[in-house]
Design an enzyme around this catalytic site. Structure first.
Site, PDB file in Angstrom:
ATOM      1  N   HIS A   1       0.840  -1.268  -0.065  1.00  0.00           N
ATOM      2  CA  HIS A   1       0.173   0.005   0.016  1.00  0.00           C
ATOM      3  C   HIS A   1       0.973   1.250  -0.092  1.00  0.00           C
ATOM      4  CE1 HIS A   1      -3.000   3.218   1.322  1.00  0.00           C
ATOM      5  NE2 HIS A   1      -2.121   3.312   2.169  1.00  0.00           N
TER       6      HIS A   1
ATOM      7  N   GLU B   1      -3.226   8.499   7.706  1.00  0.00           N
ATOM      8  CA  GLU B   1      -2.699   6.892   7.573  1.00  0.00           C
ATOM      9  C   GLU B   1      -1.612   6.929   8.603  1.00  0.00           C
ATOM     10  OE1 GLU B   1      -2.000   5.823   3.373  1.00  0.00           O
ATOM     11  OE2 GLU B   1      -4.254   5.844   3.036  1.00  0.00           O
TER      12      GLU B   1
HETATM   13  P1  AMP Z   1      -6.563   1.897  -2.135  1.00  0.00           P
HETATM   14  O1  AMP Z   1      -7.103   2.855  -1.119  1.00  0.00           O
HETATM   15  O2  AMP Z   1      -6.265   2.618  -3.562  1.00  0.00           O
HETATM   16  O3  AMP Z   1      -4.929   1.699  -1.794  1.00  0.00           O
HETATM   17  O4  AMP Z   1      -7.095   0.606  -2.198  1.00  0.00           O
HETATM   18  C1  AMP Z   1      -6.990  -0.257  -1.369  1.00  0.00           C
HETATM   19  C2  AMP Z   1      -6.791  -1.522  -1.805  1.00  0.00           C
HETATM   20  O5  AMP Z   1      -8.037  -2.369  -2.057  1.00  0.00           O
HETATM   21  C3  AMP Z   1      -5.909  -1.841  -3.094  1.00  0.00           C
HETATM   22  O6  AMP Z   1      -4.501  -1.775  -2.715  1.00  0.00           O
HETATM   23  C4  AMP Z   1      -6.141  -3.368  -3.440  1.00  0.00           C
HETATM   24  O7  AMP Z   1      -5.528  -4.245  -2.578  1.00  0.00           O
HETATM   25  C5  AMP Z   1      -7.619  -3.219  -3.160  1.00  0.00           C
HETATM   26  N1  AMP Z   1      -8.431  -3.267  -4.316  1.00  0.00           N
HETATM   27  C6  AMP Z   1      -8.800  -2.074  -4.967  1.00  0.00           C
HETATM   28  N2  AMP Z   1      -9.490  -2.273  -6.008  1.00  0.00           N
HETATM   29  C7  AMP Z   1      -9.850  -3.722  -5.872  1.00  0.00           C
HETATM   30  C8  AMP Z   1     -10.696  -4.500  -6.590  1.00  0.00           C
HETATM   31  N3  AMP Z   1     -11.449  -4.161  -7.694  1.00  0.00           N
HETATM   32  N4  AMP Z   1     -10.650  -5.731  -6.419  1.00  0.00           N
HETATM   33  C9  AMP Z   1      -9.824  -6.273  -5.350  1.00  0.00           C
HETATM   34  N5  AMP Z   1      -9.317  -5.508  -4.393  1.00  0.00           N
HETATM   35  C10 AMP Z   1      -9.271  -4.242  -4.842  1.00  0.00           C
END
Ligand code: AMP
Length: 142
Positions: free
Chosen positions: A117, A128
């Site tokens: 992340h 965060e």
């Molecule tokens: P973010 O807040 O952009 O870091 O997103 C959170 C996390 O959610 C991402 O790093 C992925 O691990 C997960 N994620 C985001 N979109 C998807 C998706 N369509 N399917 C599965 N996991 C997802």
């Protein structure tokens, strides 16, 4: 350039695959410094709180299960334009779309198990970092 801090999480799949050191090396080679680091096994409550903005998304439950399946390593990363620089070396959320040589291209398994992340803005980074670290746990270099 502005010195910034951002939050990185090295996710369960990267620890299970024993590539923690390799991921840290990517940060160091990019000129980013580790200002704080801790290994933790996230509770369901903590994982849900961290990803609260995704609460209504269909992947939320699976993401929380994955993030609580094994320990993570939380890192505060600092350097010039750290938020953007870290996003560059991470690669796209979907490893299929990640550029060659990025951390996710090398170590992600799927959208969910995508190795790391990284905060997406300075505002997110502040929230965060404070979510996981006390001020006194962060090593100050500037
Ligand atoms: P973010 O807040 O952009 O870091 O997103 C959170 C996390 O959610 C991402 O790093 C992925 O691990 C997960 N994620 C985001 N979109 C998807 C998706 N369509 N399917 C599965 N996991 C997802």
């Amino acid at each position: 350039m502005a010195v910034e801090r951002t939050l990185g999480i090295i996710k369960p799949n990267a620890l299970n695959d024993d590539v923690l050191g390799k991921v840290i090396t990517h940060y160091e080679k990019a000129g980013l410094k580790i200002a704080a680091m801790k290994m933790t096994h996230l509770t369901k409550e903590k994982a849900e709180g961290f990803y609260i903005e995704h609460k209504e998304r269909p992947f939320f439950g699976g993401l929380v299960n994955f993030m609580t399946s094994a320990p993570c390593v939380l890192v505060v990363i600092e350097g010039d334009n750290a938020v953007l620089r870290n996003r560059e070396i991470m690669g796209d959320t979907n490893p299929a779309d990640a550029d060659e040589g990025t951390i996710r291209k090398l170590y992600a398994k799927s959208m969910q198990a995508n190795a790391i992340h990284g905060s997406d803005s300075q505002t997110s980074a502040e929230r965060e970092i404070a979510f996981f670290f006390e001020k006194g746990e962060i090593f100050t270099r500037f």
